[in-house]
Scaffold this motif. Structure first.
Motif, PDB file in Angstrom:
ATOM      1  N   ILE A 338     -25.606  -4.119   7.524  1.00  0.00           N
ATOM      2  CA  ILE A 338     -24.607  -3.109   7.874  1.00  0.00           C
ATOM      3  C   ILE A 338     -25.307  -1.770   8.068  1.00  0.00           C
ATOM      4  N   ARG A 339     -25.390  -1.321   9.310  1.00  0.00           N
ATOM      5  CA  ARG A 339     -26.186  -0.145   9.660  1.00  0.00           C
ATOM      6  C   ARG A 339     -25.402   1.156   9.629  1.00  0.00           C
ATOM      7  N   GLN A 340     -24.074   1.105   9.605  1.00  0.00           N
ATOM      8  CA  GLN A 340     -23.277   2.335   9.566  1.00  0.00           C
ATOM      9  C   GLN A 340     -22.265   2.241   8.446  1.00  0.00           C
ATOM     10  N   ARG A 341     -21.711   3.395   8.073  1.00  0.00           N
ATOM     11  CA  ARG A 341     -20.748   3.428   6.978  1.00  0.00           C
ATOM     12  C   ARG A 341     -19.560   2.535   7.319  1.00  0.00           C
ATOM     13  N   SER A 342     -19.213   1.639   6.383  1.00  0.00           N
ATOM     14  CA  SER A 342     -18.181   0.636   6.645  1.00  0.00           C
ATOM     15  C   SER A 342     -17.297   0.472   5.420  1.00  0.00           C
ATOM     16  N   LEU A 343     -16.161  -0.167   5.646  1.00  0.00           N
ATOM     17  CA  LEU A 343     -15.309  -0.587   4.527  1.00  0.00           C
ATOM     18  C   LEU A 343     -15.778  -1.970   4.091  1.00  0.00           C
ATOM     19  N   VAL A 344     -16.222  -2.082   2.841  1.00  0.00           N
ATOM     20  CA  VAL A 344     -16.696  -3.351   2.283  1.00  0.00           C
ATOM     21  C   VAL A 344     -15.683  -3.802   1.231  1.00  0.00           C
ATOM     22  N   VAL A 345     -14.987  -4.880   1.530  1.00  0.00           N
ATOM     23  CA  VAL A 345     -13.973  -5.425   0.615  1.00  0.00           C
ATOM     24  C   VAL A 345     -14.603  -6.603  -0.116  1.00  0.00           C
ATOM     25  N   PHE A 346     -14.855  -6.422  -1.402  1.00  0.00           N
ATOM     26  CA  PHE A 346     -15.564  -7.421  -2.200  1.00  0.00           C
ATOM     27  C   PHE A 346     -14.560  -8.213  -3.038  1.00  0.00           C
ATOM     28  N   PHE A 347     -14.332  -9.479  -2.675  1.00  0.00           N
ATOM     29  CA  PHE A 347     -13.417 -10.369  -3.401  1.00  0.00           C
ATOM     30  C   PHE A 347     -14.205 -11.081  -4.500  1.00  0.00           C
ATOM     31  N   THR A 348     -13.851 -10.806  -5.743  1.00  0.00           N
ATOM     32  CA  THR A 348     -14.542 -11.414  -6.873  1.00  0.00           C
ATOM     33  C   THR A 348     -13.561 -11.564  -8.028  1.00  0.00           C
ATOM     34  N   ASN A 349     -14.081 -11.858  -9.223  1.00  0.00           N
ATOM     35  CA  ASN A 349     -13.205 -11.930 -10.391  1.00  0.00           C
ATOM     36  C   ASN A 349     -13.994 -11.555 -11.640  1.00  0.00           C
ATOM     37  N   TYR A 350     -13.373 -10.704 -12.462  1.00  0.00           N
ATOM     38  CA  TYR A 350     -13.954 -10.297 -13.736  1.00  0.00           C
ATOM     39  C   TYR A 350     -12.942 -10.606 -14.832  1.00  0.00           C
ATOM     40  N   GLU A 351     -13.410 -11.311 -15.860  1.00  0.00           N
ATOM     41  CA  GLU A 351     -12.522 -11.625 -16.980  1.00  0.00           C
ATOM     42  C   GLU A 351     -12.773 -10.713 -18.177  1.00  0.00           C
ATOM     43  N   SER A 426      -4.901  -7.743  -8.647  1.00  0.00           N
ATOM     44  CA  SER A 426      -3.755  -8.388  -8.010  1.00  0.00           C
ATOM     45  C   SER A 426      -3.539  -9.795  -8.555  1.00  0.00           C
ATOM     46  N   THR A 427      -2.279 -10.204  -8.581  1.00  0.00           N
ATOM     47  CA  THR A 427      -1.980 -11.615  -8.836  1.00  0.00           C
ATOM     48  C   THR A 427      -2.386 -12.422  -7.602  1.00  0.00           C
ATOM     49  N   PRO A 428      -2.757 -13.670  -7.760  1.00  0.00           N
ATOM     50  CA  PRO A 428      -3.209 -14.454  -6.594  1.00  0.00           C
ATOM     51  C   PRO A 428      -2.192 -14.513  -5.462  1.00  0.00           C
ATOM     52  N   GLN A 429      -0.901 -14.677  -5.792  1.00  0.00           N
ATOM     53  CA  GLN A 429       0.091 -14.838  -4.731  1.00  0.00           C
ATOM     54  C   GLN A 429       0.333 -13.545  -3.949  1.00  0.00           C
ATOM     55  N   ASN A 430       0.000 -12.387  -4.529  1.00  0.00           N
ATOM     56  CA  ASN A 430       0.199 -11.106  -3.834  1.00  0.00           C
ATOM     57  C   ASN A 430      -1.099 -10.534  -3.278  1.00  0.00           C
ATOM     58  N   LEU A 431      -2.162 -11.321  -3.299  1.00  0.00           N
ATOM     59  CA  LEU A 431      -3.470 -10.805  -2.910  1.00  0.00           C
ATOM     60  C   LEU A 431      -3.488 -10.316  -1.466  1.00  0.00           C
ATOM     61  N   THR A 432      -2.961 -11.107  -0.544  1.00  0.00           N
ATOM     62  CA  THR A 432      -3.016 -10.745   0.875  1.00  0.00           C
ATOM     63  C   THR A 432      -2.258  -9.452   1.146  1.00  0.00           C
ATOM     64  N   VAL A 433      -1.039  -9.351   0.631  1.00  0.00           N
ATOM     65  CA  VAL A 433      -0.218  -8.159   0.851  1.00  0.00           C
ATOM     66  C   VAL A 433      -0.884  -6.927   0.268  1.00  0.00           C
ATOM     67  N   ASN A 434      -1.377  -7.025  -0.951  1.00  0.00           N
ATOM     68  CA  ASN A 434      -2.005  -5.866  -1.597  1.00  0.00           C
ATOM     69  C   ASN A 434      -3.266  -5.416  -0.866  1.00  0.00           C
ATOM     70  N   THR A 435      -4.037  -6.361  -0.366  1.00  0.00           N
ATOM     71  CA  THR A 435      -5.267  -6.021   0.351  1.00  0.00           C
ATOM     72  C   THR A 435      -4.968  -5.325   1.673  1.00  0.00           C
ATOM     73  N   ILE A 436      -3.998  -5.843   2.412  1.00  0.00           N
ATOM     74  CA  ILE A 436      -3.641  -5.221   3.696  1.00  0.00           C
ATOM     75  C   ILE A 436      -3.065  -3.823   3.472  1.00  0.00           C
ATOM     76  N   ASN A 437      -2.228  -3.673   2.445  1.00  0.00           N
ATOM     77  CA  ASN A 437      -1.677  -2.344   2.128  1.00  0.00           C
ATOM     78  C   ASN A 437      -2.786  -1.331   1.859  1.00  0.00           C
ATOM     79  N   ARG A 438      -3.805  -1.746   1.107  1.00  0.00           N
ATOM     80  CA  ARG A 438      -4.883  -0.817   0.804  1.00  0.00           C
ATOM     81  C   ARG A 438      -5.710  -0.500   2.054  1.00  0.00           C
ATOM     82  N   TYR A 439      -5.929  -1.493   2.897  1.00  0.00           N
ATOM     83  CA  TYR A 439      -6.668  -1.259   4.147  1.00  0.00           C
ATOM     84  C   TYR A 439      -5.928  -0.249   5.025  1.00  0.00           C
TER      85      TYR A 439
END
Length: 448
Positions: A338-351, A426-439
């Motif tokens: 990634i050569r220019q400033r970008s939005l990096v969305v990192f999907f992971t999990n921390y317990e 986010s809860t798993p079932q709301n992941l897509t909606v929450n991610t798009i809202n933040r984008y």
């Protein structure tokens, strides 16, 4: 002849109606010992029953091919969605039939009750629809279709077997992607839970000079153009385009945890596919990186029409690995790719907060060069346990531990915020909606 008789008896099945008739014969023969006046009635009943069986056999077997059946299935199935399939069946007998239909669906569904009952008139055709919901990506092997036919007498069944073996791939949720795409095109994303976010200020991308209409911001008046035309003219701006949006998917053991039959990795994959498609609709460039103990796949950001299919094909093949994520390798890959400033969305999990602290130095280094958004999951099962009242000492211990883990999740959000790293819990079932809202929120605030 031997082959014919083998096919005859292997496809012949007796029905409950015939067994009921045989049972009545047995009862009549027993009663004839005690009531001599019954005479030959039991024999007449028995021979009549055998005659009906013979006629039933003739009716079902005098036609070489009495029915036809075929499966109607899409070229590929969508993971975690209801996929509609159909069975086309046609009656070639000259009389009404009752048909029981079994479709041999893939073993992954663990269902043995895919049985359909229908009535067909002569030459009548029917399409029987049913729904399957896969929860894993990969190849699903379908088997034969078996049709059990009864004549109006209903004493025997003739089985027909149609070789409809086929293997269908199950891709990430492209049906969900299309649903969001259609809503985005029609500006109805709010129906799916996407918020309408007011744009703050002006973007830097100039679009055109146009006539002033009531409601336009007076601060955008172009005084030079106004002086030339003699009418009020305003500058029109549009959202900045061609910004880079990268989805980075962690496929280590932390993403193996299941929720409603789907792993966290599959939830992240489905959300990444939808987010990439929305970014392309916004005329941004979408890219993808997958990571575990080593780099998996890298799709450089682009906005060509074929980009979403390229991402879909890559996501289809991704599988969970069982080692910890190598964030140092991810940092080096991002710096090289990634050569220019970008939005990096990192999907992971921390317990726990300790699992974050091991990776935090590399996350902060990534955040120096890019806008980093860390997306991780709320443990809904632990949340339920923490909300349930404790009735004994064991329940108190369980409730306390569950509350501790839930508190750790909130601490992770605060710890990321301290280092200027945005996050979504986010809860798993709301992941897509929450991610798009933040984008969309990031786009509106012009943070990229």
């Amino acid at each position: 002849m031997k082959k014919f008789f083998k096919l005859f008896y292997t496809n012949l099945f007796l029905t409950g109606r015939l067994f009921t008739g045989i049972g009545c014969c047995v009862v009549l023969f027993i009663l004839a010992f005690f009531f001599p006046w019954l005479g030959i009635i039991p024999k007449i009943f028995f021979y009549a029953l055998m005659t009906l069986v013979f006629f039933d056999l003739v009716m079902l077997y005098r036609t070489a091919k009495g029915v036809f059946a075929k499966r109607h299935a899409p070229e590929r199935l969508s993971n975690s969605d209801d996929n509609e399939l159909g069975i086309f069946v046609e009656n070639w007998y000259p009389f009404n039939i009752s048909a029981g239909i079994i479709d041999e669906i893939p073993v992954q569904f663990q269902k043995r009750d895919v049985w359909f009952k229908t009535e067909l008139k002569p030459r009548q055709r029917k399409l029987i629809n049913y729904v399957l919901r896969p929860t894993k990506r990969g190849e699903y092997a379908f088997g034969a279709i078996r049709v059990f036919v009864q004549s109006p007498l209903g004493l025997i069944n003739r089985r027909y077997t149609f070789d409809q073996a086929e293997t269908l791939p199950v891709y990430p949720s492209f049906l969900q992607m299309r649903k969001y795409e259609l809503m985005a095109i029609s500006n109805n994303l709010s129906e799916l839970g996407i918020k309408k976010i007011r744009r703050l200020g002006h973007s830097l991308e100039f679009e055109q000079v146009k006539n002033y209409v009531q409601g336009d911001d007076y601060r955008t008046i172009n005084w030079k153009a106004t002086a030339r035309r003699g009418d009020l003219m305003v500058n029109s701006y549009t959202d900045e385009k061609s910004q880079h949006v990268y989805c980075v998917i962690d496929k280590s053991r932390a993403m193996k945890m299941p929720f409603e039959g789907l792993s966290l990795l599959d939830y992240a994959i489905n959300a990444s596919l939808v987010l990439s498609n929305i970014a392309l609709l916004k005329e941004d460039k979408a890219g993808l990186i997958t990571i575990a103990e080593k780099i998996g796949s890298v799709v450089p950001a682009d906005k060509r029409p074929t980009q979403i299919n390229k991402i879909l094909e890559v996501l289809y093949k991704e599988k969970t690995r069982y080692l910890e994520t190598n964030l140092e390798l991810l940092y080096n890959t991002i710096r090289n790719v990634i050569r220019q400033r970008s939005l990096v969305v990192f999907f992971t999990n921390y317990e726990s907060i300790s699992s974050l602290q091991r990776q935090l130095p590399f996350l902060t280094r990534i955040a120096k060069f890019h806008l980093l958004l860390v997306v991780f999951f709320e443990n809904t099962e632990l949340k339920k346990l923490s909300e349930e009242p404790a009735s004994n000492v064991e329940g108190i211990y369980i409730k306390t531990i569950a509350e501790k883990f839930a508190y750790d999740k909130k601490l992770i959000v605060k710890e990321l915020a301290k280092h200027n790293i945005q996050s979504i819990l986010s809860t798993p079932q709301n992941l897509t909606v929450n991610t798009i809202n933040r984008y969309l929120e990031i786009k509106a605030k012009q943070k990229i």
